[in-house]
Structure formats: structure tokens, C-alpha cells
Design a protein around this motif. Structure first.
Motif, mmCIF file in Angstrom:
data_model
loop_
_atom_site.group_PDB
_atom_site.id
_atom_site.type_symbol
_atom_site.label_atom_id
_atom_site.label_comp_id
_atom_site.label_asym_id
_atom_site.label_seq_id
_atom_site.Cartn_x
_atom_site.Cartn_y
_atom_site.Cartn_z
ATOM 1 N N GLU A 2 -5.203 -2.780 5.682
ATOM 2 C CA GLU A 2 -4.181 -3.230 6.616
ATOM 3 C C GLU A 2 -3.373 -4.366 5.999
ATOM 4 O O GLU A 2 -3.835 -5.035 5.072
ATOM 5 C CB GLU A 2 -4.825 -3.685 7.924
ATOM 6 C CG GLU A 2 -5.750 -4.872 7.759
ATOM 7 C CD GLU A 2 -6.402 -5.273 9.062
ATOM 8 O OE1 GLU A 2 -6.259 -6.438 9.438
ATOM 9 O OE2 GLU A 2 -7.033 -4.409 9.680
ATOM 10 N N HIS A 15 -2.403 -0.819 -0.997
ATOM 11 C CA HIS A 15 -1.712 -0.411 0.236
ATOM 12 C C HIS A 15 -0.579 0.548 -0.095
ATOM 13 O O HIS A 15 -0.367 1.540 0.601
ATOM 14 C CB HIS A 15 -1.169 -1.645 0.969
ATOM 15 C CG HIS A 15 -0.601 -1.332 2.307
ATOM 16 N ND1 HIS A 15 0.704 -0.942 2.477
ATOM 17 C CD2 HIS A 15 -1.164 -1.338 3.534
ATOM 18 C CE1 HIS A 15 0.920 -0.725 3.755
ATOM 19 N NE2 HIS A 15 -0.199 -0.969 4.425
ATOM 20 N N MET A 16 0.128 0.278 -1.188
ATOM 21 C CA MET A 16 1.237 1.148 -1.598
ATOM 22 C C MET A 16 0.726 2.524 -1.993
ATOM 23 O O MET A 16 1.339 3.535 -1.647
ATOM 24 C CB MET A 16 2.002 0.502 -2.749
ATOM 25 C CG MET A 16 3.194 1.269 -3.203
ATOM 26 S SD MET A 16 4.013 0.394 -4.530
ATOM 27 C CE MET A 16 5.186 1.628 -5.015
ATOM 28 N N LYS A 17 -0.393 2.586 -2.718
ATOM 29 C CA LYS A 17 -0.973 3.874 -3.117
ATOM 30 C C LYS A 17 -1.318 4.719 -1.899
ATOM 31 O O LYS A 17 -1.128 5.928 -1.895
ATOM 32 C CB LYS A 17 -2.253 3.658 -3.933
ATOM 33 C CG LYS A 17 -2.051 3.396 -5.379
ATOM 34 C CD LYS A 17 -3.410 3.318 -6.057
ATOM 35 C CE LYS A 17 -3.299 2.876 -7.493
ATOM 36 N NZ LYS A 17 -4.617 2.752 -8.127
ATOM 37 N N LYS A 18 -1.848 4.061 -0.869
ATOM 38 C CA LYS A 18 -2.307 4.767 0.317
ATOM 39 C C LYS A 18 -1.156 5.225 1.214
ATOM 40 O O LYS A 18 -1.235 6.275 1.829
ATOM 41 C CB LYS A 18 -3.249 3.869 1.106
ATOM 42 C CG LYS A 18 -3.960 4.555 2.234
ATOM 43 C CD LYS A 18 -5.007 3.659 2.841
ATOM 44 C CE LYS A 18 -5.749 4.397 3.935
ATOM 45 N NZ LYS A 18 -6.746 3.547 4.564
ATOM 46 N N HIS A 19 -0.069 4.448 1.275
ATOM 47 C CA HIS A 19 1.002 4.711 2.231
ATOM 48 C C HIS A 19 2.318 5.150 1.593
ATOM 49 O O HIS A 19 3.320 5.262 2.286
ATOM 50 C CB HIS A 19 1.259 3.468 3.076
ATOM 51 C CG HIS A 19 0.100 3.121 3.957
ATOM 52 N ND1 HIS A 19 -0.856 2.196 3.581
ATOM 53 C CD2 HIS A 19 -0.274 3.592 5.166
ATOM 54 C CE1 HIS A 19 -1.750 2.104 4.540
ATOM 55 N NE2 HIS A 19 -1.434 2.937 5.514
ATOM 56 N N SER A 20 2.342 5.383 0.298
ATOM 57 C CA SER A 20 3.580 5.759 -0.381
ATOM 58 C C SER A 20 3.263 6.787 -1.461
ATOM 59 O O SER A 20 2.125 6.946 -1.876
ATOM 60 C CB SER A 20 4.229 4.523 -1.005
ATOM 61 O OG SER A 20 5.372 4.878 -1.722
ATOM 62 N N TYR A 32 8.467 -2.620 -2.758
ATOM 63 C CA TYR A 32 7.763 -2.109 -1.578
ATOM 64 C C TYR A 32 7.432 -3.262 -0.622
ATOM 65 O O TYR A 32 7.627 -3.159 0.584
ATOM 66 C CB TYR A 32 6.499 -1.382 -2.016
ATOM 67 C CG TYR A 32 5.677 -0.817 -0.898
ATOM 68 C CD1 TYR A 32 6.097 0.288 -0.178
ATOM 69 C CD2 TYR A 32 4.448 -1.381 -0.563
ATOM 70 C CE1 TYR A 32 5.322 0.818 0.842
ATOM 71 C CE2 TYR A 32 3.670 -0.855 0.455
ATOM 72 C CZ TYR A 32 4.115 0.238 1.158
ATOM 73 O OH TYR A 32 3.363 0.758 2.170
#
Length: 63
Positions: A2, A15-20, A32
């Protein structure tokens, strides 16, 4: 993962890997983070520059 008020480069890249769909690099993670409303904070700690991303609109955890 989060979003938090203060995130390190590694946390933001995860976070970027998971959501982008983009591959994380220093430039792409910074862009990002800027899109999400974060600003870069680069303090020098023990003669090394550390990268943090700060978003004051996210409340701090009261743990």
C-alpha cells in the motif's frame, strides 16, 4: 503493498511492478511517483544520498 506517506525507492518500485506494466528504473519510478502525487526528498545520511518519495496528503500511520 500500500502507499505510505514516506516510501523508499525500493518500496515504490515494488508498488510500480504490482500496479503498472512498466519496468522500474530510477526515471520511470520517479515519474510514476510524481503521477501519484509524491515529491522527491533526498537527504544525505552518513555521506550517502538516499531517495525517498513523500506525499503529505496521505495520513501518517499511527502505530
Amino acid at each position: 503493498m500500500e502507499l505510505k506517506q514516506r516510501m523508499t525507492f525500493n518500496e515504490m518500485s515494488l508498488h510500480m511492478k504490482k500496479h503498472s506494466f512498466k519496468l522500474p528504473s530510477r526515471v520511470s519510478v520517479g515519474k510514476y511517483a510524481k503521477e501519484l502525487g509524491f515529491k522527491v526528498y533526498k537527504p544525505m545520511i552518513d555521506r550517502k544520498i538516499h531517495f525517498f518519495y513523500i506525499n503529505e496528503n496521505i495520513p501518517a500511520n499511527q502505530d
